[in-house]
Design a protein around this motif. Structure first.
Motif, mmCIF file in Angstrom:
data_model
loop_
_atom_site.group_PDB
_atom_site.id
_atom_site.type_symbol
_atom_site.label_atom_id
_atom_site.label_comp_id
_atom_site.label_asym_id
_atom_site.label_seq_id
_atom_site.Cartn_x
_atom_site.Cartn_y
_atom_site.Cartn_z
ATOM 1 N N ALA A 1 33.991 52.282 47.704
ATOM 2 C CA ALA A 1 35.107 52.321 48.652
ATOM 3 C C ALA A 1 36.428 52.000 47.954
ATOM 4 N N ASP A 2 36.417 51.020 47.055
ATOM 5 C CA ASP A 2 37.635 50.660 46.322
ATOM 6 C C ASP A 2 38.133 51.817 45.462
ATOM 7 N N LEU A 3 37.212 52.566 44.865
ATOM 8 C CA LEU A 3 37.613 53.737 44.081
ATOM 9 C C LEU A 3 38.322 54.765 44.952
ATOM 10 N N PHE A 4 37.796 55.009 46.140
ATOM 11 C CA PHE A 4 38.435 55.952 47.064
ATOM 12 C C PHE A 4 39.843 55.482 47.418
ATOM 13 N N VAL A 5 39.998 54.178 47.674
ATOM 14 C CA VAL A 5 41.319 53.650 48.025
ATOM 15 C C VAL A 5 42.308 53.880 46.887
ATOM 16 N N LEU A 6 41.869 53.604 45.663
ATOM 17 C CA LEU A 6 42.766 53.751 44.514
ATOM 18 C C LEU A 6 43.175 55.201 44.297
ATOM 19 N N TYR A 7 42.249 56.138 44.458
ATOM 20 C CA TYR A 7 42.556 57.529 44.143
ATOM 21 C C TYR A 7 43.242 58.254 45.303
ATOM 22 N N VAL A 8 42.870 57.930 46.531
ATOM 23 C CA VAL A 8 43.510 58.598 47.663
ATOM 24 C C VAL A 8 44.881 57.989 47.948
ATOM 25 N N HIS B 1 41.868 45.922 45.375
ATOM 26 C CA HIS B 1 40.866 46.972 45.205
ATOM 27 C C HIS B 1 40.579 47.267 43.731
ATOM 28 N N SER B 2 41.243 46.555 42.824
ATOM 29 C CA SER B 2 41.078 46.818 41.395
ATOM 30 C C SER B 2 40.376 45.702 40.635
ATOM 31 N N MET B 3 40.282 44.506 41.203
ATOM 32 C CA MET B 3 39.921 43.344 40.389
ATOM 33 C C MET B 3 38.555 42.737 40.692
ATOM 34 N N ASN B 4 37.800 43.302 41.622
ATOM 35 C CA ASN B 4 36.542 42.657 41.999
ATOM 36 C C ASN B 4 35.571 42.525 40.823
ATOM 37 N N PHE B 5 35.544 43.517 39.942
ATOM 38 C CA PHE B 5 34.654 43.450 38.785
ATOM 39 C C PHE B 5 34.927 42.191 37.964
ATOM 40 N N PHE B 6 36.184 41.872 37.779
ATOM 41 C CA PHE B 6 36.556 40.722 36.968
ATOM 42 C C PHE B 6 36.256 39.410 37.697
ATOM 43 N N LEU B 7 36.312 39.437 39.025
ATOM 44 C CA LEU B 7 35.906 38.264 39.796
ATOM 45 C C LEU B 7 34.403 38.039 39.668
ATOM 46 N N TYR B 8 33.624 39.134 39.692
ATOM 47 C CA TYR B 8 32.173 38.998 39.514
ATOM 48 C C TYR B 8 31.869 38.398 38.142
ATOM 49 N N CYS B 9 32.570 38.880 37.127
ATOM 50 C CA CYS B 9 32.337 38.377 35.765
ATOM 51 C C CYS B 9 32.694 36.900 35.652
ATOM 52 N N ALA B 10 33.780 36.503 36.309
ATOM 53 C CA ALA B 10 34.260 35.127 36.186
ATOM 54 C C ALA B 10 33.399 34.135 36.947
ATOM 55 N N THR B 11 32.797 34.563 38.065
ATOM 56 C CA THR B 11 32.103 33.606 38.932
ATOM 57 C C THR B 11 30.616 33.891 39.106
ATOM 58 N N GLY B 12 30.130 35.041 38.666
ATOM 59 C CA GLY B 12 28.727 35.393 38.886
ATOM 60 C C GLY B 12 27.904 35.343 37.612
ATOM 61 N N LYS B 13 27.077 34.323 37.466
ATOM 62 C CA LYS B 13 26.265 34.180 36.254
ATOM 63 C C LYS B 13 25.258 35.317 36.129
#
Length: 420
Positions: free
Chosen positions: A117-124, A356-368
């Motif tokens: 969904a975030d990809l769609f938001v960024l591109y549309v 819509h761009s940063m969730n991956f980095f939040l997962y990396c920072a907080t998800g072991k």
């Protein structure tokens, strides 16, 4: 928020227009001149030249203000950075979250759908906005079908992304506050039904854009302007009522519910932690097992709380901007205030796209576990190559290799394989 824009000027090639006009028959040219209110092709060409200059100088009154120039700078250089980061992050997050050891958990299924969904938001939304800023041409205004498609897809994608965060927060609330119901209520099958229901619901809510907006060309202040706009008798609905409906769906309601649920989740986590510390008459092994399971659940909770709170932080300025500008319309009559408003609007809109761009980095920072899956994904090929190079009778192979059933590959233990 939604991806609908009320108007956008579109430039044209004056030479190409005059070439086409000169190819018309004498009767057709005469009809065109009469309808245009001019007496000769030279006069028509002069009007076209003046129109082109007006389009090019449309923003000149505001360029004297530093706020407006800063807004143009941000809209020109920040979107490509967010698009690159968001594309990499969301695609990589989707690949990691779709691994067999992750997709069995409904929470990770939600997050995989959120990446799409975030990809769609960024591109549309963001990509179209950047192309318009770069070229002066809004793709939304180039054809009737593009007008309707970009509007409805923009609303559906942004609303669905936010409500997936809502669904994840509700699920985490159930897991933390009602753990005995979690197995029954929180599973992948139910998550698939929820995602399908959300997409269909957002499609139904925004379906009216298929007939309430269209691409129209009009003469405004001496300029031919093509834009995607509401049609009568729906202009009041689209231009006045719907921005508030969209604000409630995209931000106001999720904002309130996410804050309430997060407060209850945090309160329950603190209570559970204090309760474990006061446990008596329980063996040390049972305490250790309980702490280990609790720690894993707490880490996932922290990751999801971070995602939901980041949404609140990045969308709150947009909400405040909407409310302030709605009740302070007199600012639009002062060019300097327009420049300031443009800068604020650009910053809050870009901040919304940061979400819509940063969730991956939040997962990396907080998800072991998420980080572990990234390491396994990156080390998978190297691990296979190293394993195949060792003989079956090697003592090192017998002691250092373990079968990772979740991923379907053979990996070395941490003492044998190091990935950085």
């Amino acid at each position: 928020m939604g991806e609908y824009s009320d108007a956008s000027a579109v430039g044209f090639n004056k030479t190409a227009v005059m070439t086409v006009i000169r190819q018309l028959t004498a009767g057709q040219r005469q009809t065109l001149l009469e309808e245009s209110g001019v007496s000769s092709l030279e006069e028509l060409e002069s009007l076209l030249r003046q129109h082109t200059m007006r389009v090019e100088n449309y923003e000149q009154p505001y360029m004297q203000y530093a706020e407006f120039r800063m807004s143009k700078f941000l809209l020109l250089y920040v979107p490509p950075i967010l698009i690159i980061i968001g594309t990499f992050g969301n695609m990589f997050a989707f690949l990691v979250l779709r691994r067999r050891s992750m997709i069995k958990v409904s929470t990770y299924f939600y997050l995989a759908c959120l990446a799409v969904a975030d990809l769609f938001v960024l591109y549309v939304g963001l990509l179209r906005m950047w192309i318009g800023e770069l070229t002066g041409m809004d793709l939304q205004n180039q054809a009737m079908w593009l007008c309707k498609l970009t509007v409805i897809l923009g609303y559906i994608a942004s609303d669905t992304a936010v409500w997936i965060i809502m669904a994840v927060t509700v699920e985490r609330f159930i897991v933390v506050c009602y753990p005995f119901k979690a197995n029954q209520m929180c599973n992948v099958l139910r998550a698939k039904k929820v995602i399908l229901g959300l997409v269909l619901l957002m499609f139904a809510i925004n379906l009216h854009f298929l007939w309430t907006v269209e691409s129209v060309e009009e003469m405004i202040d001496g300029r031919n302007v093509v834009y995607c706009r509401a049609v009568e008798p729906y202009s009041a609905l689209v231009n006045e009522a719907w921005p508030w409906v969209d604000a409630c769906i995209y931000s106001f309601l999720p904002f309130v519910f996410i804050i309430m649920l997060n407060i209850m989740i945090i309160n329950q986590v603190v209570k559970a932690h204090n309760s474990r510390e006061r446990m008596q008459g329980v063996s040390e092994r049972q305490k250790l097992d309980g702490r280990r399971q609790s720690t894993e659940g707490t880490k996932l909770t922290i990751m999801l709380l971070t995602v939901s709170f980041s949404f609140l932080i990045t969308t709150l300025p947009m909400n405040v901007s909407l409310i302030v500008t709605t009740f302070w319309n007199q600012m639009l009559h002062d060019p300097h205030k327009v420049a300031k408003f443009t800068l604020v609007k650009s910053i809050t809109e870009l901040l919304m796209y940061v979400n819509h761009s940063m969730n991956f980095f939040l997962y990396c920072a907080t998800g072991k576990k998420f980080r572990q899956q990234i390491m396994r994904l990156l080390c998978q090929r190297e691990s296979r190559t190293t394993w195949l190079s060792m003989t079956d009778n090697s003592p090192k192979a017998k002691q250092g290799i373990q079968n990772n059933k979740d991923d379907g590959i053979l990996c070395f233990s941490k003492s044998e394989v190091t990935c950085v």
